[in-house]
Scaffold this motif. Structure first.
Motif, PDB file in Angstrom:
ATOM      1  N   THR A   1      44.921   8.050  27.608  1.00  0.00           N
ATOM      2  CA  THR A   1      45.939   7.355  26.824  1.00  0.00           C
ATOM      3  C   THR A   1      46.537   8.350  25.835  1.00  0.00           C
ATOM      4  N   PRO A   2      47.727   8.074  25.337  1.00  0.00           N
ATOM      5  CA  PRO A   2      48.327   8.969  24.332  1.00  0.00           C
ATOM      6  C   PRO A   2      47.443   9.147  23.099  1.00  0.00           C
TER       7      PRO A   2
ATOM      8  N   ASP B   1      42.618  18.920  33.447  1.00  0.00           N
ATOM      9  CA  ASP B   1      42.564  18.231  34.736  1.00  0.00           C
ATOM     10  C   ASP B   1      42.705  16.718  34.593  1.00  0.00           C
ATOM     11  N   LYS B   2      42.242  16.171  33.469  1.00  0.00           N
ATOM     12  CA  LYS B   2      42.227  14.718  33.283  1.00  0.00           C
ATOM     13  C   LYS B   2      43.312  14.233  32.329  1.00  0.00           C
ATOM     14  N   CYS B   3      44.180  15.113  31.904  1.00  0.00           N
ATOM     15  CA  CYS B   3      45.172  14.799  30.879  1.00  0.00           C
ATOM     16  C   CYS B   3      46.022  13.585  31.233  1.00  0.00           C
ATOM     17  N   ASP B   4      46.463  13.488  32.468  1.00  0.00           N
ATOM     18  CA  ASP B   4      47.338  12.383  32.871  1.00  0.00           C
ATOM     19  C   ASP B   4      46.627  11.037  32.836  1.00  0.00           C
ATOM     20  N   ALA B   5      45.314  11.042  32.965  1.00  0.00           N
ATOM     21  CA  ALA B   5      44.562   9.791  32.984  1.00  0.00           C
ATOM     22  C   ALA B   5      44.233   9.280  31.581  1.00  0.00           C
TER      23      ALA B   5
ATOM     24  N   ARG C   1      44.661  11.604  24.009  1.00  0.00           N
ATOM     25  CA  ARG C   1      45.203  12.968  24.088  1.00  0.00           C
ATOM     26  C   ARG C   1      45.423  13.520  22.686  1.00  0.00           C
TER      27      ARG C   1
END
Length: 178
Positions: free
Chosen positions: A30-31, A24-28, A34
């Motif tokens: 930083t690389p 759910d929070k993946c897009d928020a 992740r």
């Protein structure tokens, strides 16, 4: 046995289940964050694979399907090979591994693969729990017709208590979640 198995599986499963919320929070993130979480998941997945393999091996032993393949071998050669295999990892962690043998070590009869796994676990644990800059010593002594194995060192030691964890507060970031 079931209690031991369920306890062993609980930590990596709990860690991996936490990744549901990460989706759910993946897009928020930083690389770098992740990547860090994916590395944790990979380590926990590998840990589960090892536990499953050990469970299958234990089940075969329990069912008497896995019969030890006994053969004569030199414990000196076996330990020397295993120590050599771990030397690079030890140097990378700022550790040294030395082996000590008495001159009268005879050949022994046993399942060399099973004995090898015991030594690999012993040295692997020593690498994990020995402070940087210290020496890991592995000694074999022949006394009263038996071979005694010792791995003394400055590490914290591993008490033989059921479900004991040396690190009381394992963090998810280290890949060893609660």
């Amino acid at each position: 046995m079931l209690a031991n198995v369920s306890h062993g599986f609980r930590t990596p499963l709990t860690s991996l289940q936490g990744f549901d919320t990460l989706l759910d929070k993946c897009d928020a993130l930083t690389p770098e964050k992740r990547k860090g979480y994916v590395e944790i998941a990979a380590r926990q997945s590998q840990r589960l694979s090892v536990l499953v393999e050990e469970l299958f091996e234990l089940a075969k032993l329990d069912a008497l399907e896995a019969v030890p393949n006994k053969e004569m071998f030199s414990p000196v050669e076996l330990v020397s090979d295993i120590v050599q295999k771990f030397q690079i990892k030890a140097r990378g962690k700022g550790l040294r591994i030395e082996r000590e043998f008495t001159a009268d070590l005879p050949f022994v009869e046993g399942d060399i693969g099973m004995i090898e796994r015991v030594f690999e676990n012993l040295i692997g644990n020593a690498l994990q729990h020995t402070p940087k800059g210290e020496l890991i010593s592995l000694s074999l002594q022949h006394t009263n017709g038996k071979i005694r194995v010792r791995c003394p060192g400055p590490g914290r030691g591993i008490p033989f208590l059921r479900f004991y964890r040396v690190e009381k507060d394992r963090s998810v970031e280290s890949g060893r979640g609660r």
